[in-house]
Design an enzyme around this catalytic site. Structure first.
Site, PDB file in Angstrom:
ATOM      1  N   LYS A 187      26.680  75.594  13.721  1.00 32.98           N
ATOM      2  CA  LYS A 187      26.050  75.394  15.025  1.00 32.98           C
ATOM      3  C   LYS A 187      25.638  76.769  15.527  1.00 32.98           C
ATOM      4  CE  LYS A 187      25.395  72.339  16.984  1.00 32.98           C
ATOM      5  NZ  LYS A 187      24.153  71.576  17.075  1.00 32.98           N
ATOM      6  N   HIS A 314      23.768  62.788  11.845  1.00 32.28           N
ATOM      7  CA  HIS A 314      24.198  63.565  12.996  1.00 32.28           C
ATOM      8  C   HIS A 314      25.614  63.172  13.411  1.00 32.28           C
ATOM      9  CE1 HIS A 314      24.279  63.919  17.537  1.00 32.28           C
ATOM     10  NE2 HIS A 314      24.003  65.149  17.189  1.00 32.28           N
TER      11      HIS A 314
HETATM   12  O1  GKR Z   1      29.269  69.346  19.566  1.00 30.06           O
HETATM   13  O2  GKR Z   1      28.403  71.094  20.519  1.00 30.06           O
HETATM   14  C1  GKR Z   1      28.308  70.107  19.821  1.00 30.06           C
HETATM   15  C2  GKR Z   1      26.982  69.793  19.154  1.00 30.06           C
HETATM   16  O3  GKR Z   1      26.009  70.684  19.585  1.00 30.06           O
HETATM   17  C3  GKR Z   1      26.548  68.355  19.396  1.00 30.06           C
HETATM   18  O4  GKR Z   1      26.599  68.078  20.751  1.00 30.06           O
HETATM   19  C4  GKR Z   1      25.180  68.072  18.852  1.00 30.06           C
HETATM   20  O5  GKR Z   1      24.766  66.814  19.289  1.00 30.06           O
HETATM   21  O6  GKR Z   1      26.122  68.186  16.668  1.00 30.06           O
HETATM   22  C5  GKR Z   1      25.040  67.994  17.398  1.00 30.06           C
HETATM   23  C6  GKR Z   1      23.765  68.499  16.789  1.00 30.06           C
HETATM   24  O7  GKR Z   1      22.861  68.943  17.505  1.00 30.06           O
HETATM   25  O8  GKR Z   1      23.632  68.412  15.590  1.00 30.06           O
HETATM   26 MG    MG Z   2      21.494  69.116  15.664  1.00 31.12          MG
END
Ligand code: GKR
Ligand code: MG
Length: 416
Positions: A187, A314
């Protein structure tokens, strides 16, 4: 078979401060657990987001499902649309994509209906989705930069602060040793792009055979994304949502052979057409929580096949009912050829009997018992429902949470 009792239980699960483009995770994350009981004595399970707008939608629709035949998903959709006439989205205004309340609420009840149908027929859910093309489901390690946890009232920290390339590689080593993941997703959109490039190069050095991905959730401009691509070309399976919005994705796509994936610019069927016309993305991330349930996720796979697009999966913070559903969808989507995302290793709680799923070599076996193949541990649900009541947090807002760690934080997307 008719539904006669509908139970929706919000729960809170201890979380850790995982960072992303728009902020950081709070001390708990929220889920809603659904139990649909029938006149034949069966119980169908579902799990979805538990934040304010989703919960309100579930609570409005729930009572209208009395008498529904779980085989009639068109009737389910009509009841959802009737109960939520104003539509609207479920995400916080600081989120980077929104999901329609009708889709999210429908998806949650659809899974519970499919669970009932599988239980009635004595068949695993993947059989209701057209059959399994694979029963061993590969998942990737989902890596995050993170802060050291400040507030440990609701649960302990994991790994402490991870805010540099070297500590992130150490995190990856722990994940790979513990779960055997064969691919890794970072991320991104948290540190300066040069530090994220360095992180990816170090991951590549440490795990030369692993599939690698980075997802900065729109944090970069097109020139910055091109710079990252130049530094990482041949080292990534795909680049996920590097820039913000369909047009910026199309502009970037026109300049590079790097496959672009998304769970931000294509989150509804209608957007697929625009994405294909503009050649904005090459891979769409499936997610049964908003792609109109498991049947919708299968349709997405079919549309991607027809459009020549790839499919990946996802994830958002979740527990075992969702994980079981993800396995069934992955089992029945022939062109889902990338390892699925999952946040599961970041948490140690579970609400299903038998405890937590256990990854072997980065994979899970799709459950074989009827329906989703999982049963609810009511004591565990009650404990996490108490935490929901105690935690006082009733919504997700990562930007707001970030101010606790970085008091002068300003959400800016793209930032670099
Ligand atoms: O858990 O912070 C998180 C992610 O950023 C999540 O909210 C996203 O929806 O995992 C996700 C993504 O953008 O792939
Ligand atoms: Mg994403």
């Amino acid at each position: 078979m008719k539904i006669n009792t509908i139970k929706i239980t919000p729960i809170a699960i201890p979380d850790v401060p995982l960072a992303n483009t728009k902020g950081v995770h709070g001390s708990v994350f929220l889920r809603a657990i659904i139990e649909l009981k029938t006149d034949t004595g069966l119980v169908g399970l579902g799990e979805t987001y538990g934040a304010k707008r989703t919960l309100t939608g579930l609570q409005k629709v729930g009572p209208t499902l009395k008498g529904l035949d779980p085989h009639n998903l068109r009737d389910l959709r009509m009841r959802v649309e009737k109960a939520l006439p104003d539509g609207g989205g479920v995400n916080a205004p600081t989120a980077l994509a929104d999901h329609k309340a009708v889709d999210v609420v429908y998806s949650a009840f659809e899974i519970a209906c499919l669970d009932l149908r599988g239980k009635e027929a004595g068949r695993p859910l993947y059989d209701l989705l057209g059959g399994a093309v694979r029963k061993t489901i590969p998942f990737g390690g989902y890596l995050f930069y993170k802060f050291a946890k400040q507030d440990c009232r609701f649960g302990p920290d994991i790994l402490g602060e991870v805010m540099s390339p070297d500590t992130l590689v150490a995190e990856a080593k722990q994940f790979v040793a513990a779960y055997g993941f064969k691919s890794l997703k970072l991320k991104g959109g948290v540190l300066e792009p040069d530090l994220e490039i360095e992180t990816m190069l170090k991951l590549h050095e440490a795990f030369p055979g692993h599939g690698l991905r980075i997802d900065p959730m729109g944090a970069w401009t097109v020139p910055t994304a091109m710079r990252v691509i130049d530094a990482l070309k041949d080292k990534l399976e795909y680049l996920e949502d590097p820039v913000r919005g369909m047009d910026a994705m199309a502009e970037l796509s026109a300049q590079t052979a790097m496959p672009l994936a998304t769970n931000l610019v294509v989150v509804e069927f209608e957007q697929i057409i625009e994405a294909v016309k503009k050649d904005a993305v090459q891979i769409i991330l499936s997610d049964h929580h908003y792609w109109r349930g498991a049947t919708g996720a299968i349709h997405l796979g079919e549309m991607c096949r027809a459009a020549g697009l790839g499919v990946s999966m996802h994830s958002n913070s979740h527990l075992g009912i969702s994980l079981a559903a993800m396995c069934h969808v992955a089992a029945a989507t022939p062109n889902l050829t990338y390892d699925c995302d999952t946040h599961y290793p970041w948490y140690d709680k579970e609400i299903i009997k038998g405890g937590r799923f256990s990854f072997q070599n980065g994979t899970l076996q799709v459950p074989e018992s009827p329906g989703l193949g999982v049963e609810l541990d009511h004591e565990a649900v009650a404990e996490l429902h108490d935490l929901y009541n105690a935690a006082l947090v009733k919504d997700r807002d990562d930007t707001d949470e970030m101010l606790k760690y970085v008091p002068d934080y300003v959400r800016q997307v793209p930032r670099w």
